[in-house]
Design a protein around this motif. Structure first.
Motif, short mmCIF file in Angstrom:
data_model
loop_
_atom_site.label_atom_id
_atom_site.label_comp_id
_atom_site.label_asym_id
_atom_site.label_seq_id
_atom_site.Cartn_x
_atom_site.Cartn_y
_atom_site.Cartn_z
N ASP A 74 0.84 -1.20 0.00
CA ASP A 74 0.00 0.00 0.00
C ASP A 74 0.88 1.24 0.00
N ARG A 75 2.00 1.14 0.71
CA ARG A 75 2.92 2.28 0.79
C ARG A 75 3.76 2.43 -0.47
N GLN A 76 4.04 1.30 -1.12
CA GLN A 76 4.84 1.29 -2.35
C GLN A 76 4.27 0.24 -3.30
N PRO A 77 4.44 0.43 -4.61
CA PRO A 77 3.97 -0.59 -5.56
C PRO A 77 4.64 -1.94 -5.28
N ALA A 78 3.92 -3.02 -5.56
CA ALA A 78 4.41 -4.37 -5.27
C ALA A 78 5.74 -4.64 -5.95
N GLU A 79 5.92 -4.16 -7.17
CA GLU A 79 7.18 -4.40 -7.89
C GLU A 79 8.35 -3.74 -7.19
N ASN A 80 8.13 -2.54 -6.65
CA ASN A 80 9.19 -1.86 -5.91
C ASN A 80 9.56 -2.62 -4.64
N VAL A 81 8.55 -3.13 -3.97
CA VAL A 81 8.79 -3.90 -2.75
C VAL A 81 9.60 -5.15 -3.06
N LYS A 82 9.28 -5.83 -4.14
CA LYS A 82 10.00 -7.04 -4.52
C LYS A 82 11.45 -6.73 -4.85
N LYS A 83 11.68 -5.61 -5.53
CA LYS A 83 13.06 -5.21 -5.84
C LYS A 83 13.85 -4.95 -4.56
N PHE A 84 13.19 -4.31 -3.59
CA PHE A 84 13.87 -4.00 -2.34
C PHE A 84 14.20 -5.29 -1.57
N ILE A 85 13.27 -6.26 -1.59
CA ILE A 85 13.54 -7.54 -0.91
C ILE A 85 14.70 -8.26 -1.58
N LYS A 86 14.72 -8.22 -2.89
CA LYS A 86 15.78 -8.89 -3.66
C LYS A 86 17.14 -8.33 -3.31
N ASN A 87 17.28 -7.01 -3.38
CA ASN A 87 18.57 -6.38 -3.09
C ASN A 87 18.33 -4.94 -2.66
N SER A 88 18.24 -4.75 -1.34
CA SER A 88 17.93 -3.42 -0.82
C SER A 88 19.03 -2.41 -1.14
N ALA A 89 20.28 -2.87 -1.16
CA ALA A 89 21.40 -1.95 -1.40
C ALA A 89 21.30 -1.31 -2.78
N VAL A 90 20.87 -2.07 -3.78
CA VAL A 90 20.74 -1.53 -5.15
C VAL A 90 19.65 -0.47 -5.19
N VAL A 91 18.50 -0.75 -4.52
CA VAL A 91 17.39 0.21 -4.52
C VAL A 91 17.79 1.50 -3.80
N ILE A 92 18.46 1.35 -2.65
CA ILE A 92 18.91 2.54 -1.90
C ILE A 92 19.93 3.32 -2.71
N GLY A 93 20.83 2.59 -3.37
CA GLY A 93 21.86 3.24 -4.20
C GLY A 93 21.29 3.96 -5.40
N SER A 94 20.09 3.55 -5.83
CA SER A 94 19.47 4.20 -6.99
C SER A 94 18.92 5.58 -6.64
N GLY A 95 18.88 5.91 -5.34
CA GLY A 95 18.40 7.22 -4.92
C GLY A 95 16.92 7.27 -4.60
N ASP A 96 16.25 6.13 -4.54
CA ASP A 96 14.83 6.10 -4.21
C ASP A 96 14.59 6.80 -2.87
N SER A 97 13.81 7.87 -2.87
CA SER A 97 13.65 8.70 -1.67
C SER A 97 12.95 7.95 -0.54
#
Length: 421
Positions: A74-97
């Motif tokens: 609900d807070r984030q799209p399901a695809e974004n959540v799955k990407k974060f679970i897969k590799n949180s460091a990559v998502v954080i490094g991408s600059g996602d606020s």
């Protein structure tokens, strides 16, 4: 004739407000992404994945090491959540606020990557996060009230302090009764002394209590001697029975590891650290590498800054390639054979059966006596969980004529060679 009434005209009494309150809090607080599967199969599969990979750091509806997970899609799209679970460091490094703010909120604690999870695994995991183990808030509130009431009922038993007071009062009452009896005897003696009595009766009434004579009497000496011998014998026998029994032994460990925090608060399964408990004789003491699975990221407790001195000892052990010298607590004699897997995996015995409330212990101590008699009693009383276990089918058939449940003693649990060979 019925008149029209508006909602404004409804009388807002306490009962109406209470009903509306519970209706409102019963409404789901989060609207999960419609793409998330809500089937029972997906939720069950997701629960298994959650318990294996997420339970150490997360709860569904409360913060733990990381945030509460329910409502993630609900807070984030399901695809974004799955990407974060897969590799949180990559998502954080991408600059996602959003995820960068979350990362900072939890003291820059990075979540381990889960690249090994397939897309189906992630979908099942999200199904459990959004739809698994839901508790109706109204029912929870009622359960909370019931729990308080239950606590009151449970606390309604007589505490030990009250029992002590009751015993003291009883002793005082008995002393008062003795005093009253003494007073009655004194009054009766005075009354009888004023009466005309024959010689024998007068001698009986006039006799005085002689403590010295009582102490020197044969009967008193025999009684006291018997009591002393019995007390000495009991002390000697208790001492002999306690040889080799280390119940209550709780040594200081090289690292102040808290089972209360890890197994209790964080609900980490015993099998996560004690890897041999289901596959072999010994439960195994975890190596520093297992500790590092979490403490690579968790460097302190309760969000404190810096590295905890106790956790630093783990880092030092890993850096210096030296083992942590844990002090053994439970130590059976060499003449006794015990297999953890036989009891935990096959028998389905909980760790607490032998080790006590381990999830409540800051410092682990030996809870049970672990004597031969203690084990034998357990084998006599413990029923075999035969359902769904084909290994016991023949034994169940043989035992079918008995009215009693199949117990460990019935399948050789009292044979000497089972534990001594």
């Amino acid at each position: 004739m019925l008149s029209k009434r508006s909602l404004v005209g409804v009388r807002w009494n306490f009962h109406t407000l209470a009903v509306l309150f519970f209706m409102l809090i019963g409404i789901q607080a989060f609207a999960a992404d419609p793409a998330v599967d809500s089937s029972d199969e997906a939720v069950a599969a997701g629960k298994a994945l959650f318990n294996t990979n997420c339970k150490t750091c997360h709860k569904l509806d409360a913060k733990l090491v990381g945030p509460a997970l329910r409502g993630a899609t609900d807070r984030q799209p399901a695809e974004n959540v799955k990407k974060f679970i897969k590799n949180s460091a990559v998502v954080i490094g991408s600059g996602d606020s959003y995820y960068n703010d979350l990362y900072k909120e939890y003291n820059n604690t990075a979540m381990p990557a889960h690249e090994f999870l397939s897309d189906d695994d992630l979908n099942n995991l999200l199904a459990y996060i959004e739809f698994g183990d839901k508790v109706d808030p109204a029912a929870a509130a009622a359960a909370g009230t019931g729990a308080e009431g239950g606590a009151a009922v449970a606390g309604g038993g007589i505490p030990n302090e009250y029992l002590t007071v009751i015993l003291v009062v009883l002793v005082v009452v008995l002393l008062l009764i003795l005093a009253v009896l003494g007073l009655i005897i004194s009054v009766l003696t005075k009354y009888l002394n004023k009466q005309e009595l024959d010689e024998d009766d007068q001698e009986f009434v006039s006799q005085k209590f002689n403590l010295g004579k009582v102490i020197k009497s044969d009967g008193f000496i025999i009684i006291v001697t018997a009591l002393v011998v019995a007390l000495v014998a009991k002390t000697a026998i208790d001492g002999l029975y306690s040889v080799g029994v280390q119940q209550g032994y709780a040594p200081t460990q090289p690292i102040a590891y808290s089972h209360k925090l890890h197994a209790g608060t964080l609900e980490i399964e015993c099998q996560y650290c004690h890897t041999g408990v289901e596959i072999g004789r010994s439960a195994n003491i975890p190596s520093p590498n297992i500790c590092m699975n979490c403490h690579t990221h968790v460097q302190n407790v309760q969000g404190k800054e810096g590295v905890s001195p106790e956790i630093q000892k783990i880092y030092d052990a890993v850096d210096n390639n030296t083992p942590i010298e844990w002090v053994r607590v439970h130590n059976l004699p060499d003449l006794a054979y015990f297999n953890h897997s036989q009891h935990v995996k096959v028998g389905g015995i909980e760790c607490q059966t032998c080790h006590g409330p381990i999830q409540e212990m800051e410092v682990v101590g030996q809870h049970s006596a672990l004597t031969m008699g203690w084990c034998i009693d357990c084998h006599r009383q413990t029923e075999i969980a035969t359902e769904g276990n084909a290994y016991y089918d023949k034994l169940v058939q043989i035992h079918a004529d008995s009215k009693d449940a199949l117990k460990v003693k019935d399948i050789g649990g009292l044979e000497c060679a089972k534990c001594h060979y």
